[in-house]
Design a protein around this motif. Structure first.
Motif, PDB file in Angstrom:
ATOM      1  N   UNK A  16      31.342  41.675  40.159  1.00 11.73           N
ATOM      2  CA  UNK A  16      30.219  41.119  39.418  1.00 11.73           C
ATOM      3  C   UNK A  16      28.891  41.299  40.119  1.00 11.73           C
ATOM      4  N   UNK A  17      28.933  41.557  41.425  1.00  7.15           N
ATOM      5  CA  UNK A  17      27.712  41.862  42.175  1.00  7.15           C
ATOM      6  C   UNK A  17      28.074  42.927  43.209  1.00  7.15           C
ATOM      7  N   UNK A  18      27.954  44.196  42.856  1.00 10.15           N
ATOM      8  CA  UNK A  18      28.381  45.281  43.750  1.00 10.15           C
ATOM      9  C   UNK A  18      27.658  45.308  45.089  1.00 10.15           C
ATOM     10  N   UNK A  19      26.559  44.602  45.212  1.00 11.43           N
ATOM     11  CA  UNK A  19      25.829  44.586  46.484  1.00 11.43           C
ATOM     12  C   UNK A  19      26.558  43.772  47.550  1.00 11.43           C
ATOM     13  N   UNK A  20      27.474  42.899  47.119  1.00 13.60           N
ATOM     14  CA  UNK A  20      28.196  42.070  48.078  1.00 13.60           C
ATOM     15  C   UNK A  20      29.308  42.874  48.759  1.00 13.60           C
ATOM     16  N   UNK A 302      35.596  39.681  37.611  1.00 14.72           N
ATOM     17  CA  UNK A 302      35.253  39.856  36.201  1.00 14.72           C
ATOM     18  C   UNK A 302      36.422  39.459  35.305  1.00 14.72           C
ATOM     19  N   UNK A 303      37.645  39.731  35.761  1.00 14.29           N
ATOM     20  CA  UNK A 303      38.827  39.332  34.990  1.00 14.29           C
ATOM     21  C   UNK A 303      38.953  37.817  34.941  1.00 14.29           C
ATOM     22  N   UNK A 304      38.688  37.168  36.069  1.00 12.51           N
ATOM     23  CA  UNK A 304      38.748  35.705  36.117  1.00 12.51           C
ATOM     24  C   UNK A 304      37.697  35.102  35.190  1.00 12.51           C
ATOM     25  N   UNK A 338      26.836  37.899  30.677  1.00 13.93           N
ATOM     26  CA  UNK A 338      25.893  38.332  31.698  1.00 13.93           C
ATOM     27  C   UNK A 338      26.537  39.266  32.700  1.00 13.93           C
ATOM     28  N   UNK A 339      27.833  39.063  32.968  1.00 15.92           N
ATOM     29  CA  UNK A 339      28.509  39.879  33.964  1.00 15.92           C
ATOM     30  C   UNK A 339      29.172  41.113  33.375  1.00 15.92           C
ATOM     31  N   UNK A 340      29.736  40.990  32.168  1.00 13.95           N
ATOM     32  CA  UNK A 340      30.482  42.092  31.607  1.00 13.95           C
ATOM     33  C   UNK A 340      29.610  43.043  30.789  1.00 13.95           C
ATOM     34  N   UNK A 341      28.621  42.505  30.109  1.00 16.81           N
ATOM     35  CA  UNK A 341      27.784  43.341  29.256  1.00 16.81           C
ATOM     36  C   UNK A 341      26.586  43.902  30.042  1.00 16.81           C
TER      37      UNK A 341
END
Length: 345
Positions: A16-20, A302-304, A338-341
């Protein structure tokens, strides 16, 4: 038994946040360090708090090269970070965050090679030490599989049993054993539990992939949950099988030309998301039992985040067990969107 709603968690990588980042992945010549990994982990804790996620599996590479036999310069990093580990552990406890490790497939306790077993125990000892320095309770565990079959499943199973009493106390205290999908079934790990007392992790997809004994789902789940002491909530693993057709490019041996080949799914493969109706059916079978759920889907967090509004929408009775209610539906839908779309934060 831990009170409060059941928890959902996910392993390692945050999509959900690829920067992490989940750990310091630099190569040895760049002097990676546990202290850097802990800084990354603190940022992941922020993300977990923001999305009200109460369980997380840390990277097994959190302390890079800490047990590499040829790199003694890294061997002291866990002790060197004792204060940092204690501070982050306090934050996890205050946040109500359940943490764990799942050491890599190279950790094998039933190998006929004593040197491989020794190296595996060293890795487990290092990870148990990190959990102890974080002052985490008995719910913070090291999850392992039985290991290899080595042409004799019964003998391989017995070697695991014989290795158990030789393990350092911190490892025995933290270690839990999971059924797998190809080699050692729930019946196998229950046999090992009877001989050792090791706690067990029930993996739902693995149960269906490997149950040659024909055990009953509810009864087996109950037996494995009872291996945990009454003051510690068990946890299980859940994933849905990947079902889609894949198309791969392969060279035709006869013609030498590259062609597209249709590949059917392998049922041991994990899907990107959790099939909600499968999960709902399982949770209703498990009505009255308490356990946290590690979501082992390919889409990770994202699945959770997608599963939670699905539960509220399709099974309010199951959603309530996880502290999710109809009044939260709009907020959950908005978080999912917000996370998936939008593609993350």
């Amino acid at each position: 038994m831990t009170s409060g709603p059941l928890r959902l968690g996910f392993p390692v990588k945050v999509l959900g946040n690829p920067a992490l980042k989940s750990n310091d992945a630099r190569r040895a010549q760049s002097n990676p360090h546990l202290r850097v990994s802990l800084g990354y982990l603190a940022e992941i804790f922020d993300y977990l708090a923001k999305h009200e996620i109460g369980m997380y599996r840390m990277s097994s590479d959190l302390a890079p090269y800490a047990t590499h036999p040829d790199m003694p310069q890294f061997h002291s990093m866990v002790n060197d970070c004792a204060a940092d580990l204690a501070a982050l552990g306090l934050r996890a406890r205050e946040q109500g965050l359940r943490l764990s490790f799942h050491p890599s497939q190279f950790i094998v306790l039933n190998s006929p090679d004593p040197e491989l077993v020794r190296k595996s125990v060293w890795d487990l000892t290092s990870q148990a030490e990190m959990l102890d320095l974080m002052e985490l309770g008995p719910e913070a565990v090291l999850v392992v599989h039985v290991g290899g079959v080595y042409d004799d499943r019964i003998a391989a199973r017995q070697r695991w049993i014989e290795t158990w009493p030789t393990l350092p106390e911190p490892v025995r205290r933290r270690l839990v054993l999971e059924n797998d999908d190809l080699r050692f079934s729930c019946a196998d790990v229950l046999h090992i539990h009877e001989a050792t007392g090791v706690r067990l992790i029930f993996d739902h997809q693995h149960f269906w992939c490997l149950n040659q004994e024909g055990l009953d789902l509810r009864e087996t789940l109950e037996r494995m949950l009872r291996t945990w002491p009454g003051d510690t909530r068990p946890k299980i693993h859940f994933s849905s099988p990947r079902t889609e057709l894949r198309q791969l490019s392969r060279k035709n041996r006869k013609t030498g030309k590259t062609e597209i080949v249709n590949i059917a799914p392998v049922w041991t493969g994990h899907a990107d998301f959790v099939q909600p109706f499968e999960f709902i059916a399982f949770m209703r079978i498990a009505q009255g039992l308490e356990f946290d759920v590690m979501v082992e889907a390919k889409a990770k967090d994202l699945a959770l985040i997608r599963l939670r509004p699905d539960l509220v929408r399709y099974a309010p009775d199951v959603a309530a067990r996880f502290g999710l209610f109809d009044a939260q539906q709009d907020a959950l839908d908005g978080e999912e969107a917000s996370l998936l779309v939008a593609g993350g934060e």
